[in-house]
Every structure is written in C-alpha cells, then in structure tokens.
Design a protein around this motif. Structure first.
Motif, PDB file in Angstrom:
ATOM      1  N   GLU A  66      -1.568  14.971  -0.710  1.00  9.28           N
ATOM      2  CA  GLU A  66      -1.735  15.345   0.714  1.00  9.28           C
ATOM      3  C   GLU A  66      -3.355  15.204   1.040  1.00  9.28           C
ATOM      4  N   GLU A  67      -4.150  15.073   0.078  1.00  6.99           N
ATOM      5  CA  GLU A  67      -5.474  14.678   0.294  1.00  6.99           C
ATOM      6  C   GLU A  67      -5.686  13.307   0.442  1.00  6.99           C
ATOM      7  N   ARG A  68      -4.912  12.677  -0.215  1.00  9.23           N
ATOM      8  CA  ARG A  68      -4.817  11.154  -0.226  1.00  9.23           C
ATOM      9  C   ARG A  68      -4.192  10.619   1.050  1.00  9.23           C
ATOM     10  N   ARG A  69      -3.181  11.132   1.433  1.00 13.90           N
ATOM     11  CA  ARG A  69      -2.635  11.080   2.800  1.00 13.90           C
ATOM     12  C   ARG A  69      -3.515  11.116   3.910  1.00 13.90           C
ATOM     13  N   MET A  99      -4.781   4.922  10.514  1.00 14.60           N
ATOM     14  CA  MET A  99      -4.638   5.538  11.436  1.00 14.60           C
ATOM     15  C   MET A  99      -5.442   6.926  11.476  1.00 14.60           C
ATOM     16  N   ASN A 100      -5.719   7.361  12.829  1.00 17.15           N
ATOM     17  CA  ASN A 100      -6.249   8.495  12.814  1.00 17.15           C
ATOM     18  C   ASN A 100      -7.823   8.564  12.414  1.00 17.15           C
ATOM     19  N   THR A 101      -8.173   7.336  11.967  1.00 19.21           N
ATOM     20  CA  THR A 101      -9.501   7.307  11.044  1.00 19.21           C
ATOM     21  C   THR A 101     -10.419   6.635  12.123  1.00 19.21           C
ATOM     22  N   ILE A 102     -11.479   7.382  12.596  1.00 21.01           N
ATOM     23  CA  ILE A 102     -12.683   7.149  13.508  1.00 21.01           C
ATOM     24  C   ILE A 102     -13.534   6.448  13.023  1.00 21.01           C
ATOM     25  N   LEU A 103     -14.082   6.211  11.760  1.00 20.84           N
ATOM     26  CA  LEU A 103     -14.955   5.862  11.168  1.00 20.84           C
ATOM     27  C   LEU A 103     -14.655   4.328  10.727  1.00 20.84           C
ATOM     28  N   PRO A 104     -15.582   3.423  11.157  1.00 17.00           N
ATOM     29  CA  PRO A 104     -15.173   2.214  10.267  1.00 17.00           C
ATOM     30  C   PRO A 104     -15.864   2.184   8.958  1.00 17.00           C
ATOM     31  N   LEU A 105     -14.808   1.657   7.967  1.00 12.94           N
ATOM     32  CA  LEU A 105     -15.101   1.980   6.623  1.00 12.94           C
ATOM     33  C   LEU A 105     -15.153   0.540   5.538  1.00 12.94           C
ATOM     34  N   LEU A 120     -12.937  -4.246   1.058  1.00 12.00           N
ATOM     35  CA  LEU A 120     -12.038  -4.789   2.348  1.00 12.00           C
ATOM     36  C   LEU A 120     -12.714  -3.757   3.590  1.00 12.00           C
ATOM     37  N   PRO A 121     -12.699  -4.394   4.605  1.00 13.32           N
ATOM     38  CA  PRO A 121     -12.947  -3.335   5.967  1.00 13.32           C
ATOM     39  C   PRO A 121     -11.864  -2.735   6.392  1.00 13.32           C
ATOM     40  N   GLY A 122     -12.087  -1.547   6.836  1.00 16.54           N
ATOM     41  CA  GLY A 122     -11.187  -0.774   7.564  1.00 16.54           C
ATOM     42  C   GLY A 122     -11.640  -0.481   9.037  1.00 16.54           C
ATOM     43  N   GLU A 123     -10.597  -0.925   9.951  1.00 17.65           N
ATOM     44  CA  GLU A 123     -10.896  -0.863  11.314  1.00 17.65           C
ATOM     45  C   GLU A 123     -10.204   0.574  11.905  1.00 17.65           C
ATOM     46  N   PRO A 124     -11.103   1.253  12.572  1.00 17.48           N
ATOM     47  CA  PRO A 124     -10.746   2.396  13.230  1.00 17.48           C
ATOM     48  C   PRO A 124      -9.298   2.431  13.897  1.00 17.48           C
ATOM     49  N   PHE A 125      -8.558   3.353  13.596  1.00 14.78           N
ATOM     50  CA  PHE A 125      -7.310   3.549  14.236  1.00 14.78           C
ATOM     51  C   PHE A 125      -6.180   2.401  13.885  1.00 14.78           C
ATOM     52  N   SER A 126      -6.550   1.579  12.985  1.00 15.09           N
ATOM     53  CA  SER A 126      -5.492   0.472  12.849  1.00 15.09           C
ATOM     54  C   SER A 126      -4.676   1.060  11.779  1.00 15.09           C
ATOM     55  N   THR A 127      -3.184   0.566  12.252  1.00 14.18           N
ATOM     56  CA  THR A 127      -2.210   1.126  11.215  1.00 14.18           C
ATOM     57  C   THR A 127      -1.761  -0.259  10.250  1.00 14.18           C
ATOM     58  N   ASP A 128      -2.607  -1.404  10.372  1.00 14.88           N
ATOM     59  CA  ASP A 128      -2.522  -2.377   9.429  1.00 14.88           C
ATOM     60  C   ASP A 128      -2.588  -2.270   8.033  1.00 14.88           C
ATOM     61  N   THR A 129      -2.103  -2.770   7.134  1.00 17.38           N
ATOM     62  CA  THR A 129      -2.178  -2.440   5.625  1.00 17.38           C
ATOM     63  C   THR A 129      -3.586  -3.030   5.104  1.00 17.38           C
ATOM     64  N   ILE A 130      -4.172  -2.311   4.428  1.00 14.81           N
ATOM     65  CA  ILE A 130      -5.499  -2.854   3.858  1.00 14.81           C
ATOM     66  C   ILE A 130      -5.210  -2.643   2.295  1.00 14.81           C
ATOM     67  N   SER A 131      -4.994  -3.883   1.736  1.00 20.89           N
ATOM     68  CA  SER A 131      -4.744  -4.105   0.472  1.00 20.89           C
ATOM     69  C   SER A 131      -5.266  -5.462  -0.159  1.00 20.89           C
TER      70      SER A 131
END
Length: 171
Positions: A66-69, A99-105, A120-131
């Motif tokens: 649940e924490e990882r999710r 998803m539901n992540t506000i911060l760019p990471l 790898l970059p994480g775009e806020p609110f994106s549901t694209d897979t980062i891998s």
C-alpha cells in the motif's frame, strides 16, 4: 410490448453489475481521497557516492504494497534533501506512474547492490509508465524532486548506500 420486457430483463443485470462493482471496489478512506501519505523519515540517511563527493538524503521508506502504491501522491512539496525509497522483495523489471502526483520527480532505478541503473523523469499526473525497460530489473526506486539528481551530480553507474540496500546485497 417487446421493448418493455427487454428493459425489465436488462435492468436486474445492470443492478447486479452496479452492486458487484460497488462491493468489489476498494474502500476509500479520507486519506485516500486526496491527502498525502506521510511516512516517518528513516533514521539512516541514503548516501550517493558521486564524482562531486558524497550526497546524503533523508528518506521515507515505502516497503509495504500500500505504501508503494500511494508513494508521493497528493504531496505538494518535499524538502530538496529528502526523497522516498521504494523497496521491493526481489529484483525485477519495475514500472511507475504519476497518477495523483503533483510534484515533478526524478526516479532513480537502483540494483540490489546499490548501483543507479537509470534516472528517468516523472511528469505530474501522468499515467504513462516510467520504466528503464524489461531488460533492466531493479530492486529499489528512489524518488527525488525533479532536477535533484542532476544538481547533486548523481549519474547512472553511481553507487547508493543505505542499510536496506546493504541488506539486499549492496557493498
């Protein structure tokens, strides 16, 4: 007459389907509905050994499913010297989304020995897979504020140390 009968036949099926979906959907707590999950900061720092020297980060540990999710969902800010370390039971291909992540990471995929495999970059609110892909299995993922890895001189191939990484086989 036929339409009425057909409508009556369909209605119970629709009611059954709606009830099934409602009963099988996970319950949503107040925290789940939009507030961030805040985990305690681990007492041991995560240390990155870079060409610019050692860089330390305070980390929250996400080691339960649940924490990882939930991760950093709904978090509006995070200190620059802090991150979240996702710990998995085994080395495997991993994929994240925002998803539901506000911060760019920055997402750092890390081997069981602590080697940075990909950043790898994480775009806020994106549901694209980062891998980094199916041929790059990882054991850990470190999420930092976007740009932190570059600013701290962290690159692919650098080594990260933390007691949980050492326990998994790190140096």
């Amino acid at each position: 007459m036929m339409r009425r009968f057909a409508g009556l036949v369909r209605m119970p099926a629709l009611v059954f389907f709606t009830a099934f979906v409602m009963l099988s959907a996970p319950s949503v707590s107040a925290q789940e509905a939009g507030s961030p999950m805040i985990l305690p900061v681990d007492p041991a720092p995560l240390v990155a050994e870079t060409d610019q020297g050692k860089k330390s980060f305070a980390v929250e540990i996400a080691d339960e499913p649940e924490e990882r999710r939930r991760g950093l969902m709904f978090r509006e800010r995070m200190p620059e010297s802090q991150g979240m370390l996702f710990v998995f039971e085994q080395t495997q291909p991993l994929g994240f989304w925002m998803m539901n992540t506000i911060l760019p990471l920055d997402l750092l995929f890390i081997s069981e020995k602590g080697k940075v495999l990909a950043i790898l970059p994480g775009e806020p609110f994106s549901t694209d897979t980062i891998s980094p892909g199916p041929t790059v299995p990882a054991r850990f993922v470190l999420e930092l504020n976007r740009g932190t890895a570059e600013a701290m001189g962290i690159e692919e191939g650098d080594m990260l140390t933390h007691p949980l990484i050492q326990a998994a086989g790190g140096n």
